[in-house]
Write a protein that holds these residues in place. Structure first.
Motif, mmCIF file in Angstrom:
data_model
loop_
_atom_site.group_PDB
_atom_site.id
_atom_site.type_symbol
_atom_site.label_atom_id
_atom_site.label_comp_id
_atom_site.label_asym_id
_atom_site.label_seq_id
_atom_site.Cartn_x
_atom_site.Cartn_y
_atom_site.Cartn_z
ATOM 1 N N GLN A 148 0.826 -1.201 0.000
ATOM 2 C CA GLN A 148 0.000 0.000 0.000
ATOM 3 C C GLN A 148 0.863 1.256 0.000
ATOM 4 N N ILE A 149 1.945 1.223 0.793
ATOM 5 C CA ILE A 149 2.856 2.371 0.862
ATOM 6 C C ILE A 149 3.492 2.623 -0.506
ATOM 7 N N GLN A 150 3.947 1.544 -1.141
ATOM 8 C CA GLN A 150 4.550 1.674 -2.468
ATOM 9 C C GLN A 150 3.547 2.206 -3.487
ATOM 10 N N SER A 151 2.331 1.689 -3.429
ATOM 11 C CA SER A 151 1.296 2.105 -4.369
ATOM 12 C C SER A 151 0.996 3.594 -4.239
ATOM 13 N N LEU A 152 0.904 4.074 -2.999
ATOM 14 C CA LEU A 152 0.677 5.499 -2.764
ATOM 15 C C LEU A 152 1.847 6.325 -3.287
ATOM 16 N N ALA A 153 3.062 5.870 -2.983
ATOM 17 C CA ALA A 153 4.260 6.625 -3.346
ATOM 18 C C ALA A 153 4.419 6.778 -4.854
ATOM 19 N N LEU A 154 3.998 5.791 -5.605
ATOM 20 C CA LEU A 154 4.122 5.847 -7.060
ATOM 21 C C LEU A 154 3.292 6.972 -7.664
ATOM 22 N N ALA A 192 -0.915 17.660 3.451
ATOM 23 C CA ALA A 192 -0.291 17.061 2.270
ATOM 24 C C ALA A 192 -0.974 15.744 1.910
ATOM 25 N N PRO A 193 -1.188 15.477 0.625
ATOM 26 C CA PRO A 193 -1.811 14.221 0.205
ATOM 27 C C PRO A 193 -0.985 13.019 0.667
ATOM 28 N N LYS A 194 -1.668 11.911 0.954
ATOM 29 C CA LYS A 194 -0.976 10.711 1.412
ATOM 30 C C LYS A 194 0.040 10.213 0.389
ATOM 31 N N GLU A 195 -0.276 10.414 -0.884
ATOM 32 C CA GLU A 195 0.637 9.965 -1.932
ATOM 33 C C GLU A 195 1.984 10.685 -1.831
ATOM 34 N N ASP A 196 1.936 11.984 -1.605
ATOM 35 C CA ASP A 196 3.166 12.765 -1.482
ATOM 36 C C ASP A 196 3.927 12.391 -0.213
ATOM 37 N N VAL A 197 3.194 12.187 0.870
ATOM 38 C CA VAL A 197 3.830 11.816 2.140
ATOM 39 C C VAL A 197 4.512 10.454 2.023
ATOM 40 N N ALA A 198 3.846 9.498 1.386
ATOM 41 C CA ALA A 198 4.428 8.162 1.212
ATOM 42 C C ALA A 198 5.731 8.239 0.435
ATOM 43 N N LEU A 199 5.737 9.009 -0.651
ATOM 44 C CA LEU A 199 6.954 9.168 -1.440
ATOM 45 C C LEU A 199 8.025 9.887 -0.629
ATOM 46 N N GLY A 200 7.603 10.859 0.173
ATOM 47 C CA GLY A 200 8.552 11.577 1.010
ATOM 48 C C GLY A 200 9.235 10.671 2.019
ATOM 49 N N ILE A 201 8.470 9.771 2.634
ATOM 50 C CA ILE A 201 9.037 8.847 3.619
ATOM 51 C C ILE A 201 10.051 7.909 2.954
ATOM 52 N N ILE A 202 9.651 7.322 1.835
ATOM 53 C CA ILE A 202 10.550 6.395 1.132
ATOM 54 C C ILE A 202 11.815 7.115 0.673
ATOM 55 N N THR A 203 11.647 8.306 0.107
ATOM 56 C CA THR A 203 12.803 9.074 -0.372
ATOM 57 C C THR A 203 13.736 9.420 0.777
ATOM 58 N N MET A 204 13.181 9.833 1.896
ATOM 59 C CA MET A 204 13.998 10.172 3.058
ATOM 60 C C MET A 204 14.834 8.979 3.522
ATOM 61 N N VAL A 205 14.193 7.819 3.626
ATOM 62 C CA VAL A 205 14.899 6.626 4.090
ATOM 63 C C VAL A 205 15.997 6.223 3.108
ATOM 64 N N LEU A 206 15.662 6.143 1.819
ATOM 65 C CA LEU A 206 16.643 5.693 0.828
ATOM 66 C C LEU A 206 17.774 6.704 0.640
ATOM 67 N N GLN A 207 17.452 7.986 0.609
ATOM 68 C CA GLN A 207 18.499 9.006 0.461
ATOM 69 C C GLN A 207 19.421 9.034 1.669
ATOM 70 N N SER A 208 18.843 8.917 2.850
ATOM 71 C CA SER A 208 19.659 8.943 4.072
ATOM 72 C C SER A 208 20.626 7.765 4.100
ATOM 73 N N ILE A 209 20.136 6.597 3.707
ATOM 74 C CA ILE A 209 20.994 5.411 3.670
ATOM 75 C C ILE A 209 22.103 5.596 2.642
ATOM 76 N N GLY A 210 21.757 6.097 1.461
ATOM 77 C CA GLY A 210 22.766 6.296 0.421
ATOM 78 C C GLY A 210 23.821 7.303 0.825
ATOM 79 N N SER A 211 23.395 8.418 1.426
ATOM 80 C CA SER A 211 24.344 9.446 1.853
ATOM 81 C C SER A 211 25.264 8.918 2.958
ATOM 82 N N ALA A 212 24.693 8.171 3.902
ATOM 83 C CA ALA A 212 25.498 7.609 4.987
ATOM 84 C C ALA A 212 26.499 6.593 4.446
ATOM 85 N N ALA A 213 26.079 5.812 3.448
ATOM 86 C CA ALA A 213 26.977 4.827 2.841
ATOM 87 C C ALA A 213 28.175 5.525 2.206
ATOM 88 N N ILE A 214 27.909 6.602 1.471
ATOM 89 C CA ILE A 214 28.988 7.347 0.817
ATOM 90 C C ILE A 214 29.945 7.927 1.852
#
Length: 272
Positions: A148-154, A192-214
């Motif tokens: 459901q989270i992925q579907s909203l984020a798309l 904010a629409p749930k769709e935007d929030v879902a994408l925001g959460i996923i982006t935050m998690v993935l970007q934070s992990i990528g930046s920390a890895a670098i």
């Protein structure tokens, strides 16, 4: 020679894979209410689905936080525990073909394992991962269902959530394109629409992990990062990590069996 079974017993899921003559055999994962139920359920299902008899199993190698509950041979088969970080490194190295890289294990939290040939060591981690995504989704979206989270984020628009360089400057800054993130969630509104929030959460998690890895690779000369774990299944990985690659001149790799790399590494450690 029989098949070697590698089992990764995590907090929420158990992943199991067979290794026969250096080839991965039909990995699967099981979710259950507790680690013991999950482990034995996964093991039984794996044998049944692949028509493998107990006598054909040469060794069981167990890793992950849930392996602490295993103190006896599984169904009488020789069973051994494997350090999870070693399993991460072995599995990622096997699946990616890279001998020098940092393995980014994206589970409930995220750990970083540095591989330089046979030298595999844990170098740190951050408390951001799949658990963060689920927790924030429960609070902000009233769901923890990954589909459901992925579907909203798309259907979401990240420009309504994150402050981008283009929002604060009329020209690209040195090394920073206009669509680079200046501040995560900085533009989010209370309605904010749930769709935007879902994408925001996923982006935050993935970007934070990528930046920390670098950042974890600074002064090491390593430019290759192997992403493993459940979060590699998120479709947003295909947008976020190529962007980070261009920004920092690095390479992110997602192997075919990224989700099962730790279980594969556990099986591989038997011959190590």
């Amino acid at each position: 020679m029989g098949i070697v079974i590698g089992i990764d017993v995590g907090i929420s899921t158990t992943k199991i894979v067979g290794l026969r003559e250096g080839r991965v055999v039909s990995p699967i994962r099981i979710t259950a209410v507790d680690q013991i139920t999950s482990l034995y359920g996964a093991f039984g299902k794996y044998l049944h689905d692949n028509k493998i008899e107990l006598k054909d199993v040469e060794q069981v190698m167990v890793t992950g936080v849930g392996s602490a509950y295993i103190d006896e041979p599984i169904y009488g088969i020789p069973t051994q525990k494997v350090d999870e970080f070693i399993a991460d490194g072995l599995g990622a190295r096997f699946e990616s073909g890279l001998s020098k890289a940092i393995v980014v294990s994206m589970g409930t939290g995220t750990s970083f394992v540095q591989c330089c040939g046979d030298d595999i060591k844990h170098i740190g981690g951050i408390g951001i991962g799949g658990g963060t995504l689920q927790g924030l989704s429960r609070v902000m979206l009233n769901t923890r269902d990954p589909k459901q989270i992925q579907s909203l984020a798309l259907q979401g628009d990240i420009r309504n959530i994150n402050l981008l360089i283009g929002d604060i400057s009329t020209h690209p800054l040195p090394g920073l394109p206009m669509d680079a993130t200046a501040s995560l969630f900085s533009k989010a509104q209370y309605d904010a629409p749930k769709e935007d929030v879902a994408l925001g959460i996923i982006t935050m998690v993935l970007q934070s992990i990528g930046s920390a890895a670098i950042l974890s690779a600074l002064n090491s000369g390593i430019k290759d990062f192997v992403l493993i774990g459940n979060l590699t299944l998120l479709p947003q990985c295909k947008d976020i990590y190529p962007m980070l690659e261009k920004l920092y001149n690095v390479h992110f790799h997602i192997p075919k069996y990224a989700e099962f790399c730790t279980a594969i590494g556990a099986a591989l450690s038997y011959k190590r």
